[in-house]
Design a protein around this motif. Structure first.
Motif, mmCIF file in Angstrom:
data_model
loop_
_atom_site.group_PDB
_atom_site.id
_atom_site.type_symbol
_atom_site.label_atom_id
_atom_site.label_comp_id
_atom_site.label_asym_id
_atom_site.label_seq_id
_atom_site.Cartn_x
_atom_site.Cartn_y
_atom_site.Cartn_z
ATOM 1 N N PHE A 85 4.386 -2.153 1.568
ATOM 2 C CA PHE A 85 4.612 -1.301 2.739
ATOM 3 C C PHE A 85 5.485 -0.098 2.383
ATOM 4 O O PHE A 85 5.224 1.016 2.836
ATOM 5 C CB PHE A 85 5.250 -2.112 3.874
ATOM 6 N N ARG A 137 -0.738 3.102 10.607
ATOM 7 C CA ARG A 137 -1.421 2.591 9.411
ATOM 8 C C ARG A 137 -1.612 1.080 9.468
ATOM 9 O O ARG A 137 -2.292 0.513 8.631
ATOM 10 C CB ARG A 137 -0.630 2.935 8.146
ATOM 11 N N LEU A 138 -0.933 0.451 10.395
ATOM 12 C CA LEU A 138 -1.093 -0.999 10.566
ATOM 13 C C LEU A 138 -1.355 -1.254 12.049
ATOM 14 O O LEU A 138 -0.851 -0.527 12.893
ATOM 15 C CB LEU A 138 0.195 -1.729 10.155
ATOM 16 N N PRO A 139 -2.112 -2.311 12.345
ATOM 17 C CA PRO A 139 -2.332 -2.609 13.766
ATOM 18 C C PRO A 139 -1.053 -3.094 14.425
ATOM 19 O O PRO A 139 -0.124 -3.541 13.742
ATOM 20 C CB PRO A 139 -3.392 -3.710 13.729
ATOM 21 N N ALA A 141 6.950 -6.241 1.050
ATOM 22 C CA ALA A 141 7.937 -5.162 1.216
ATOM 23 C C ALA A 141 7.619 -4.017 0.258
ATOM 24 O O ALA A 141 7.654 -2.842 0.642
ATOM 25 C CB ALA A 141 9.339 -5.700 0.969
ATOM 26 N N ARG A 201 14.032 -4.789 4.138
ATOM 27 C CA ARG A 201 13.091 -3.810 3.564
ATOM 28 C C ARG A 201 11.714 -3.966 4.194
ATOM 29 O O ARG A 201 11.055 -2.992 4.555
ATOM 30 C CB ARG A 201 12.952 -4.040 2.060
ATOM 31 N N LEU A 202 11.272 -5.240 4.272
ATOM 32 C CA LEU A 202 9.941 -5.515 4.800
ATOM 33 C C LEU A 202 9.829 -5.053 6.247
ATOM 34 O O LEU A 202 8.872 -4.365 6.617
ATOM 35 C CB LEU A 202 9.682 -7.024 4.699
ATOM 36 N N SER A 215 1.091 -8.991 11.175
ATOM 37 C CA SER A 215 0.140 -9.036 10.072
ATOM 38 C C SER A 215 -0.023 -10.470 9.597
ATOM 39 O O SER A 215 0.866 -11.295 9.747
ATOM 40 C CB SER A 215 0.622 -8.165 8.927
ATOM 41 N N VAL A 216 -1.147 -10.759 9.009
ATOM 42 C CA VAL A 216 -1.431 -12.111 8.508
ATOM 43 C C VAL A 216 -1.285 -12.091 6.999
ATOM 44 O O VAL A 216 -1.683 -11.149 6.353
ATOM 45 C CB VAL A 216 -2.873 -12.515 8.898
ATOM 46 N N GLY A 217 -0.713 -13.110 6.393
ATOM 47 C CA GLY A 217 -0.612 -13.119 4.944
ATOM 48 C C GLY A 217 -0.046 -14.352 4.457
ATOM 49 O O GLY A 217 0.878 -14.760 4.101
ATOM 50 N N LEU A 272 7.739 1.272 10.108
ATOM 51 C CA LEU A 272 7.396 2.681 9.898
ATOM 52 C C LEU A 272 5.884 2.872 9.780
ATOM 53 O O LEU A 272 5.330 3.834 10.331
ATOM 54 C CB LEU A 272 8.102 3.214 8.639
ATOM 55 N N LEU A 273 5.231 1.951 9.051
ATOM 56 C CA LEU A 273 3.776 2.081 8.906
ATOM 57 C C LEU A 273 3.077 1.885 10.256
ATOM 58 O O LEU A 273 2.090 2.551 10.553
ATOM 59 C CB LEU A 273 3.243 1.076 7.891
ATOM 60 N N TYR A 328 -4.176 -4.655 5.762
ATOM 61 C CA TYR A 328 -3.137 -4.195 4.836
ATOM 62 C C TYR A 328 -3.502 -2.807 4.353
ATOM 63 O O TYR A 328 -4.689 -2.469 4.305
ATOM 64 C CB TYR A 328 -3.039 -5.134 3.636
ATOM 65 N N HIS A 345 3.250 4.961 12.309
ATOM 66 C CA HIS A 345 2.329 6.002 11.872
ATOM 67 C C HIS A 345 0.869 5.568 11.982
ATOM 68 O O HIS A 345 -0.009 6.219 11.428
ATOM 69 C CB HIS A 345 2.662 6.437 10.445
ATOM 70 N N VAL A 399 15.378 -8.418 1.302
ATOM 71 C CA VAL A 399 13.915 -8.340 1.305
ATOM 72 C C VAL A 399 13.407 -8.264 2.738
ATOM 73 O O VAL A 399 12.526 -7.469 3.063
ATOM 74 C CB VAL A 399 13.309 -9.563 0.563
ATOM 75 N N ALA A 449 9.874 -1.100 6.495
ATOM 76 C CA ALA A 449 8.662 -0.438 6.012
ATOM 77 C C ALA A 449 7.480 -0.750 6.922
ATOM 78 O O ALA A 449 6.659 0.125 7.220
ATOM 79 C CB ALA A 449 8.368 -0.891 4.584
ATOM 80 N N GLU A 450 7.412 -2.016 7.378
ATOM 81 C CA GLU A 450 6.304 -2.421 8.249
ATOM 82 C C GLU A 450 6.381 -1.653 9.582
ATOM 83 O O GLU A 450 5.365 -1.176 10.099
ATOM 84 C CB GLU A 450 6.402 -3.928 8.489
#
Lengths: 102, 152
Positions: free
Chosen positions: A89, B144-146, A86, B131-132, B150-152, B138-139, A51, B142, B128, B135-136
């Motif tokens: 990020f 910033r994320l593998p 959300a 949005r998630l 993602s795990v969560g 886009l990251l 993260y 760039h 939601v 944003a995910e």
């Protein structure tokens, strides 16, 4: 405008390892009206997931009471809800876009 | 996926039907009758024509000043009345017809409100999720994320 909180006021253990922390943002200069926003941070070991590190402004829930209500129901270890992911990020993408991100 | 109905808005509940007012057999109220008007401020209270069987406690005074600064004093006799409603039967008939319509609308409204709540929650969840995902993505773009989920 907002600086990172100096301490966490709420901490929850995350399922699979790591912690989720909440705290009030500190004023980072300039004028502001109203309560400082709530900020959160996810600290996880690399084995659990990746993260963006650092504090982010919580927008999905406006009050600490609502945040507590959502997480206290679960009890024990919690998952990161979609609205919080959300926010996280989005915040880190905005930092990246402005050139202030890590 | 719930279909949006006409007149529905996000975060604004549909408005409930209004219950009609039940007519009253006896009408109660207060009636003011003007007794005397004085133009000027020198008033002798003994000049007020108090009706038979009434005292000063039944007299109401109002003072107002008009544009040229003169004060006008008005004395009213206050009378509490309670009389039978002459239109009670007609009003009651109308009320019963309206109340039947209201009951029907109220039941429909309860079902509509439950549907609106489900629709609103569905829309919130979709927002939601959008949005998630945005944003995910886009990251990830760039770096910033593998690349994996993602795990969560």
């Amino acid at each position: 405008m907002w600086a990172d909180p100096d301490r966490a006021i709420l901490t929850y253990p995350l399922f699979g390892g790591g912690t989720l922390e909440f705290g009030w943002a500190r004023s980072g200069g300039g004028m502001s009206v109203g309560t400082n926003p709530l900020m959160a941070r996810v600290l996880v070991p690399p084995s659990t997931g990746v993260y963006p590190s650092g504090w982010f402004v919580v927008q999905g829930k406006r009050s600490l009471i609502k945040v507590k209500a959502e997480f206290d129901v679960l009890g024990g270890e919690v998952f990161i809800p979609d609205w919080l992911r959300a926010d996280m990020f989005e915040h880190h993408y905005n930092l990246l876009r402005r050139g202030t991100g890590a | 996926m719930i279909k949006k109905r006409k007149g529905w808005f996000r975060h604004i509940k549909p408005s409930s039907p209004v219950c009609p007012r039940k007519p009253e057999r006896m009408l109660k109220g207060e009636r003011l009758t003007i007794l005397h008007t004085y133009y000027g401020s020198n008033v002798n209270l003994s000049e007020i024509p108090i009706p038979e069987g009434k005292g000063l406690a039944d007299i109401q005074l109002s003072a107002h000043s008009d544009e040229d600064g003169d004060i006008t004093l008005e004395f009213y006799a206050r009378e509490v009345y309670e009389e039978e409603n002459p239109h009670y039967e007609r009003e009651m008939k109308h009320y019963k017809a309206e109340y039947e319509k209201y009951e029907k609308r109220r039941d429909e409204f309860k079902a509509e409100l439950a549907e609106w709540k489900a629709w609103n929650a569905e829309q919130d969840a979709a927002d939601v999720k959008a949005r998630l995902e945005a944003a995910e993505r886009l990251l990830r773009q760039h770096g910033r994320l593998p690349g994996g989920p993602s795990v969560g």
